[in-house]
Design a protein around this motif. Structure first.
Motif, PDB file in Angstrom:
ATOM      1  N   GLU A   1     -61.287  19.203  59.300  1.00  0.00           N
ATOM      2  CA  GLU A   1     -62.333  18.879  58.336  1.00  0.00           C
ATOM      3  C   GLU A   1     -61.824  18.306  56.915  1.00  0.00           C
ATOM      4  OE1 GLU A   1     -64.524  22.353  57.933  1.00  0.00           O
ATOM      5  OE2 GLU A   1     -65.652  22.280  59.771  1.00  0.00           O
ATOM      6  N   VAL A   2     -62.582  17.782  56.294  1.00  0.00           N
ATOM      7  CA  VAL A   2     -62.113  17.245  54.978  1.00  0.00           C
ATOM      8  C   VAL A   2     -62.151  18.540  53.962  1.00  0.00           C
ATOM      9  CG1 VAL A   2     -62.585  15.924  52.891  1.00  0.00           C
ATOM     10  CG2 VAL A   2     -62.816  14.838  55.350  1.00  0.00           C
ATOM     11  N   VAL A   3     -61.236  18.693  53.257  1.00  0.00           N
ATOM     12  CA  VAL A   3     -60.911  19.860  52.414  1.00  0.00           C
ATOM     13  C   VAL A   3     -60.991  19.710  50.824  1.00  0.00           C
ATOM     14  CG1 VAL A   3     -60.106  21.532  53.983  1.00  0.00           C
ATOM     15  CG2 VAL A   3     -58.694  20.354  52.776  1.00  0.00           C
ATOM     16  N   LEU A   4     -61.245  20.626  50.158  1.00  0.00           N
ATOM     17  CA  LEU A   4     -61.430  20.352  48.495  1.00  0.00           C
ATOM     18  C   LEU A   4     -60.276  21.334  47.912  1.00  0.00           C
ATOM     19  CD1 LEU A   4     -64.655  19.203  47.937  1.00  0.00           C
ATOM     20  CD2 LEU A   4     -62.686  17.895  47.903  1.00  0.00           C
ATOM     21  N   PRO A   5     -59.734  21.215  46.783  1.00  0.00           N
ATOM     22  CA  PRO A   5     -59.011  22.476  46.079  1.00  0.00           C
ATOM     23  C   PRO A   5     -60.059  23.785  45.901  1.00  0.00           C
ATOM     24  CG  PRO A   5     -58.258  20.367  45.110  1.00  0.00           C
ATOM     25  CD  PRO A   5     -59.521  19.977  46.075  1.00  0.00           C
TER      26      PRO A   5
ATOM     27  N   LYS B   1     -50.653  30.613  49.777  1.00  0.00           N
ATOM     28  CA  LYS B   1     -51.376  32.103  50.366  1.00  0.00           C
ATOM     29  C   LYS B   1     -51.575  32.947  48.722  1.00  0.00           C
ATOM     30  CE  LYS B   1     -49.849  36.239  52.751  1.00  0.00           C
ATOM     31  NZ  LYS B   1     -48.841  36.763  53.392  1.00  0.00           N
ATOM     32  N   GLU B   2     -52.806  33.377  49.153  1.00  0.00           N
ATOM     33  CA  GLU B   2     -53.261  34.271  47.965  1.00  0.00           C
ATOM     34  C   GLU B   2     -53.562  35.731  48.335  1.00  0.00           C
ATOM     35  OE1 GLU B   2     -53.427  33.082  44.883  1.00  0.00           O
ATOM     36  OE2 GLU B   2     -53.678  30.923  44.921  1.00  0.00           O
ATOM     37  N   VAL B   3     -53.918  36.557  47.458  1.00  0.00           N
ATOM     38  CA  VAL B   3     -54.195  37.829  47.906  1.00  0.00           C
ATOM     39  C   VAL B   3     -55.335  37.985  48.724  1.00  0.00           C
ATOM     40  CG1 VAL B   3     -54.844  40.219  47.119  1.00  0.00           C
ATOM     41  CG2 VAL B   3     -53.324  38.965  45.769  1.00  0.00           C
ATOM     42  N   ASP B   4     -56.297  37.064  48.710  1.00  0.00           N
ATOM     43  CA  ASP B   4     -57.488  37.203  49.365  1.00  0.00           C
ATOM     44  C   ASP B   4     -57.605  36.297  50.532  1.00  0.00           C
ATOM     45  OD1 ASP B   4     -57.678  35.073  47.705  1.00  0.00           O
ATOM     46  OD2 ASP B   4     -59.747  35.312  47.113  1.00  0.00           O
ATOM     47  N   GLY B   5     -56.351  35.591  50.627  1.00  0.00           N
ATOM     48  CA  GLY B   5     -56.530  34.594  51.780  1.00  0.00           C
ATOM     49  C   GLY B   5     -55.708  33.304  51.608  1.00  0.00           C
ATOM     50  N   ILE B   6     -55.998  32.425  52.564  1.00  0.00           N
ATOM     51  CA  ILE B   6     -55.218  30.827  52.251  1.00  0.00           C
ATOM     52  C   ILE B   6     -56.185  29.860  51.535  1.00  0.00           C
ATOM     53  CG2 ILE B   6     -54.153  29.190  53.596  1.00  0.00           C
ATOM     54  CD1 ILE B   6     -52.961  31.798  54.015  1.00  0.00           C
ATOM     55  N   THR B   7     -55.559  29.589  50.422  1.00  0.00           N
ATOM     56  CA  THR B   7     -56.555  28.620  49.419  1.00  0.00           C
ATOM     57  C   THR B   7     -55.921  27.166  49.395  1.00  0.00           C
ATOM     58  OG1 THR B   7     -56.754  30.431  47.790  1.00  0.00           O
ATOM     59  CG2 THR B   7     -57.001  28.075  47.204  1.00  0.00           C
ATOM     60  N   ILE B   8     -57.024  26.231  49.626  1.00  0.00           N
ATOM     61  CA  ILE B   8     -56.512  24.902  49.565  1.00  0.00           C
ATOM     62  C   ILE B   8     -56.226  24.326  48.089  1.00  0.00           C
ATOM     63  CG2 ILE B   8     -57.158  22.622  50.166  1.00  0.00           C
ATOM     64  CD1 ILE B   8     -57.081  24.738  52.568  1.00  0.00           C
TER      65      ILE B   8
ATOM     66  N   THR C   1     -57.504  15.946  54.780  1.00  0.00           N
ATOM     67  CA  THR C   1     -57.826  16.642  56.002  1.00  0.00           C
ATOM     68  C   THR C   1     -56.717  17.615  56.195  1.00  0.00           C
ATOM     69  OG1 THR C   1     -58.907  14.398  56.573  1.00  0.00           O
ATOM     70  CG2 THR C   1     -58.290  15.855  58.336  1.00  0.00           C
ATOM     71  N   LEU C   2     -57.429  18.987  56.756  1.00  0.00           N
ATOM     72  CA  LEU C   2     -56.680  19.772  57.203  1.00  0.00           C
ATOM     73  C   LEU C   2     -56.037  19.580  58.533  1.00  0.00           C
ATOM     74  CD1 LEU C   2     -55.667  22.913  56.630  1.00  0.00           C
ATOM     75  CD2 LEU C   2     -57.831  23.601  57.568  1.00  0.00           C
ATOM     76  N   LYS C   3     -54.818  19.632  58.679  1.00  0.00           N
ATOM     77  CA  LYS C   3     -54.050  19.341  59.865  1.00  0.00           C
ATOM     78  C   LYS C   3     -53.266  20.580  60.449  1.00  0.00           C
ATOM     79  CE  LYS C   3     -54.819  14.736  59.963  1.00  0.00           C
ATOM     80  NZ  LYS C   3     -55.613  14.232  60.942  1.00  0.00           N
ATOM     81  N   LYS C   4     -53.175  20.635  61.830  1.00  0.00           N
ATOM     82  CA  LYS C   4     -52.394  21.752  62.398  1.00  0.00           C
ATOM     83  C   LYS C   4     -51.528  21.065  63.581  1.00  0.00           C
ATOM     84  CE  LYS C   4     -52.807  25.613  65.382  1.00  0.00           C
ATOM     85  NZ  LYS C   4     -53.764  26.289  66.279  1.00  0.00           N
ATOM     86  N   ARG C   5     -50.040  21.780  63.496  1.00  0.00           N
ATOM     87  CA  ARG C   5     -49.235  21.311  64.577  1.00  0.00           C
ATOM     88  C   ARG C   5     -48.780  22.618  65.325  1.00  0.00           C
ATOM     89  NH1 ARG C   5     -44.762  18.568  61.969  1.00  0.00           N
ATOM     90  NH2 ARG C   5     -43.985  20.473  61.505  1.00  0.00           N
ATOM     91  N   SER C   6     -48.871  22.358  66.534  1.00  0.00           N
ATOM     92  CA  SER C   6     -48.501  23.745  67.295  1.00  0.00           C
ATOM     93  C   SER C   6     -47.039  24.309  67.197  1.00  0.00           C
ATOM     94  CB  SER C   6     -48.689  23.290  68.868  1.00  0.00           C
ATOM     95  OG  SER C   6     -49.956  23.074  69.086  1.00  0.00           O
ATOM     96  N   PRO C   7     -46.700  25.477  67.089  1.00  0.00           N
ATOM     97  CA  PRO C   7     -47.863  26.528  67.264  1.00  0.00           C
ATOM     98  C   PRO C   7     -48.624  26.723  66.179  1.00  0.00           C
ATOM     99  CG  PRO C   7     -45.639  27.403  67.173  1.00  0.00           C
ATOM    100  CD  PRO C   7     -45.492  26.136  66.917  1.00  0.00           C
ATOM    101  N   ASN C   8     -48.128  26.950  64.879  1.00  0.00           N
ATOM    102  CA  ASN C   8     -48.938  27.557  63.936  1.00  0.00           C
ATOM    103  C   ASN C   8     -48.614  26.958  62.390  1.00  0.00           C
ATOM    104  OD1 ASN C   8     -50.527  29.464  65.353  1.00  0.00           O
ATOM    105  ND2 ASN C   8     -48.897  30.767  65.374  1.00  0.00           N
ATOM    106  N   THR C   9     -48.227  25.691  62.457  1.00  0.00           N
ATOM    107  CA  THR C   9     -47.972  24.978  61.149  1.00  0.00           C
ATOM    108  C   THR C   9     -49.277  24.312  60.784  1.00  0.00           C
ATOM    109  OG1 THR C   9     -45.896  24.722  62.057  1.00  0.00           O
ATOM    110  CG2 THR C   9     -46.483  23.132  60.082  1.00  0.00           C
ATOM    111  N   TYR C  10     -49.670  24.450  59.667  1.00  0.00           N
ATOM    112  CA  TYR C  10     -50.918  23.920  58.849  1.00  0.00           C
ATOM    113  C   TYR C  10     -50.446  22.904  57.652  1.00  0.00           C
ATOM    114  CZ  TYR C  10     -53.345  27.004  62.059  1.00  0.00           C
ATOM    115  OH  TYR C  10     -53.743  28.056  63.044  1.00  0.00           O
TER     116      TYR C  10
END
Length: 236
Positions: free
Chosen positions: A7-11, A35-42, A47-56
């Motif tokens: 998906e398309v993401v914004l800061p 990485k923030e205290v409450d989770g992962i922030t853009i 566009t959010l991408k992923k490469r196996s196994p867990n690279t974002y």
């Protein structure tokens, strides 16, 4: 706003999917994610991408480089201060490179690095609160392909183009190397170094790389064939 891969993401957006994966296994965060205290922030639009196994990472079009740990970059030595070389990597500030960050370097055996030299290095430290730091060796102390790049030709391009040609699915490099031999080093900071047998071939490779940014797979193959034909006709 919660987002997902593709998906398309914004800061400012939060990615709950990465947070859930990180609870079960190791996750590698690339450019555009923090990485923030409450989770992962853009941190940037794209566009959010992923490469196996867990690279974002967030894929977007930009020319300004923001240092990221673990990336290979091409820099120019602009200053020597004591035991530290100052290297321009295209970021907001220069990066430091110790003379001990070369294979086999000691106080008596210093590497031959001069102002103006082009170096291919790995980003060891990259933080918004710290000065970027480079090394020219891997985790085993071996230089591999890192170090001073001699001769050749360096040019700048968008960060998106570098990621495109490094993608295994991109046919550009395979198509070019089948036509004539050349050496290439691609820095994720938007700089590419190439060296072929002649200056004409070097320029042809550079033009082919710059020209493929907005082309699809078939168009890239056709372009490489045309360039090879032109060079062959010139030689004959």
């Amino acid at each position: 706003m919660k987002v997902a891969v593709g998906e398309v993401v914004l800061p400012g957006d939060q990615c709950e999917e990465i947070s859930l994966v990180g609870e079960k296994s190791k996750v590698i965060l690339g450019p555009g994610l923090r990485k923030e205290v409450d989770g992962i922030t853009i941190t940037k639009a794209g566009t959010l991408k992923k490469r196996s196994p867990n690279t974002y990472w967030v894929d977007n079009y930009q020319k300004r480089y923001i240092p990221s740990r673990g990336e290979n970059v091409i820099g120019v030595v602009v200053q020597k201060a004591g035991d530290i070389f100052r290297v321009d990597v295209g970021g907001s500030c220069s990066a430091s490179l110790s003379y001990l960050s070369f294979e086999g370097a000691t106080k008596k055996n210093r590497p031959k690095v001069n102002i103006g030299d082009v170096v291919y290095a790995k980003m060891l430290v990259a933080s918004k609160d710290m000065e970027p730091e480079l090394v020219c060796v891997d985790s085993h102390g071996k230089k591999g392909r890192l170090g001073v790049l001699e001769e050749g030709f360096v040019f700048k391009c968008s960060l998106n183009l570098v990621r495109k040609i490094l993608n295994p699915e991109c046919p550009l490099l395979n198509s070019l190397k089948n036509e004539w031999p050349f050496e290439l080093a691609a820095g994720l900071n938007g700089r590419i170094w190439i060296k072929a047998k002649t200056m004409r071939e070097t320029i042809a490779v550079g033009n082919a790389i710059l020209g493929c940014e907005y082309l699809n797979t078939d168009e890239i193959k056709s372009m490489c064939t045309n360039i090879a034909s032109i060079l062959a006709g010139h030689v004959s």
